[in-house]
Design an enzyme around this catalytic site. Sequence first.
Site, PDB file in Angstrom:
ATOM      1  N   TYR A 295       0.695  -1.334   0.094  1.00 26.21           N
ATOM      2  CA  TYR A 295       0.088  -0.115  -0.007  1.00 26.21           C
ATOM      3  C   TYR A 295       0.709   1.094  -0.008  1.00 26.21           C
ATOM      4  CZ  TYR A 295      -3.420   3.471   1.439  1.00 26.21           C
ATOM      5  OH  TYR A 295      -4.313   4.561   1.782  1.00 26.21           O
TER       6      TYR A 295
ATOM      7  N   ASP B  10       9.563   2.918  -0.255  1.00 31.98           N
ATOM      8  CA  ASP B  10       8.356   3.460   0.507  1.00 31.98           C
ATOM      9  C   ASP B  10       8.690   2.901   1.984  1.00 31.98           C
ATOM     10  OD1 ASP B  10       6.337   4.138   1.718  1.00 31.98           O
ATOM     11  OD2 ASP B  10       4.708   3.402   0.446  1.00 31.98           O
TER      12      ASP B  10
ATOM     13  N   LYS C  41       5.106   8.532   9.293  1.00 34.91           N
ATOM     14  CA  LYS C  41       4.731   8.043  10.538  1.00 34.91           C
ATOM     15  C   LYS C  41       5.646   8.555  11.767  1.00 34.91           C
ATOM     16  CE  LYS C  41       1.893   5.021   8.724  1.00 34.91           C
ATOM     17  NZ  LYS C  41       0.506   5.003   8.818  1.00 34.91           N
TER      18      LYS C  41
END
Length: 440
Positions: free
Chosen positions: A151, A246, A274
């Site tokens: 994702y 990523d 994050k």
Amino acid sequence: MSQQSSNRSHAKSAALQSRAERFFPGGVNSPVRAFRAVGGAPPFVASAKGAHVIDADGNRYIDYVGSWGPMILGHAFPPVVEAIERTARDSASFGASTAAEADLAELITDCYPAIEKMRFVSSGTEATMSAIRLARAATNRKIIVKFEGCYHGHADGLLVKAGSGVATFGIPGSAGVPEEIARLTHALPYNDLSAVEAAFDAHPDKIAAIIIEPVVGNAGCIAPAPGYLRRLREITRREGALLIVDEVMTGFRVALGGACELYSLDPDLVTLGKIVGGGLPVGVFGGKLDLMDMLAPLGPVYQAGTLSGNPLAMAAGIATLSHLKTHAGEIYPRLESTSKAVFEGVAAEARAAGIALTLNRVGAMGTWFFNPGPVTNYDQAAESDTAAFGRFHRAMLDHGVWLPPSQFEAAFVSFAHSDPDIASTLAAAHEAFTAVIAAG
């Protein structure tokens, strides 16, 4: 011991959920917060401290969601709280540059040599979609290769076999994405190099970039096969394509320098999020100088964001990364030992109960797949017994342990998790696996 379900009321959370459904689709502002994949209603969180969250009814849980990763030092970590409070006194936003942006950038580049320049954004989705735009401009090519179950945010071209909430709800992509856009994204099996070679053979000089979660976290935790990431780097260099790593989830979690450090990677572009924001909304994309200097105002690739480099997020990020960097010799070994105890301890309880389960873990993130295994790609993850996971999730929640409400999401351990937390988690797992057997 864990708190028993008989002591728990959820009346206030239920009322809050009912109210939320009047305003938000499904009562949530992100689908992954919904409990439809595991059953029951989601508790509404009122506060959190360290490794624990407390819901609106006063129930206390050991937290292995950690705001989906950023709370690596625990909730309400005092230096982060103090930094946010101090910065907020001077205003929450200016719409202008501040010194803190370069302060945080310097911490990032110290840990990520591959990032020579960067751009701050406000989310991981912004980071990945901007990196892809940059890759297309740099190569003058259109096709992007991604991997099934990875994702990279909800930009149109990245929702093809995207894992995370898309996998949780059994959606192959997303309505509203034009076929013309979806055709430019080729989703390949993770850990399968022959599929990558075949894609380049089939589309010579057409593939702009490979984008990959170096450790899959959004189909559950799946580690790369030995040599897999290194070979992807070799293939992209040979073919004139870019490699985008990523690390929105793995960055500063699997090592201080993330997966790039752990697997000795030198990608063209890296995306982060994050932990970089210390719990506040932040994304980063960065990489080689020649690529990043293609961005406006220096070059022809336009990207912008009014709240990019928000001072509160910069302050929280500086406090978090400064602490991680200064105390790395203490933090990462403890994260490893605590994570091993939690993930392997729960897996041992499953084996003792006669439940087929596969544990995948990389550092302080991992998944218990209700699957005899192995799980090395999305198709294997999808074979998991999601009904059994749902029973396990509900039983763990009833016994005071908060896990991600999906078989296809990684769980996270923080530096704040203590030995008593580990013991309570394993005691809860013992009871939970008994419940799984009883209901199965």
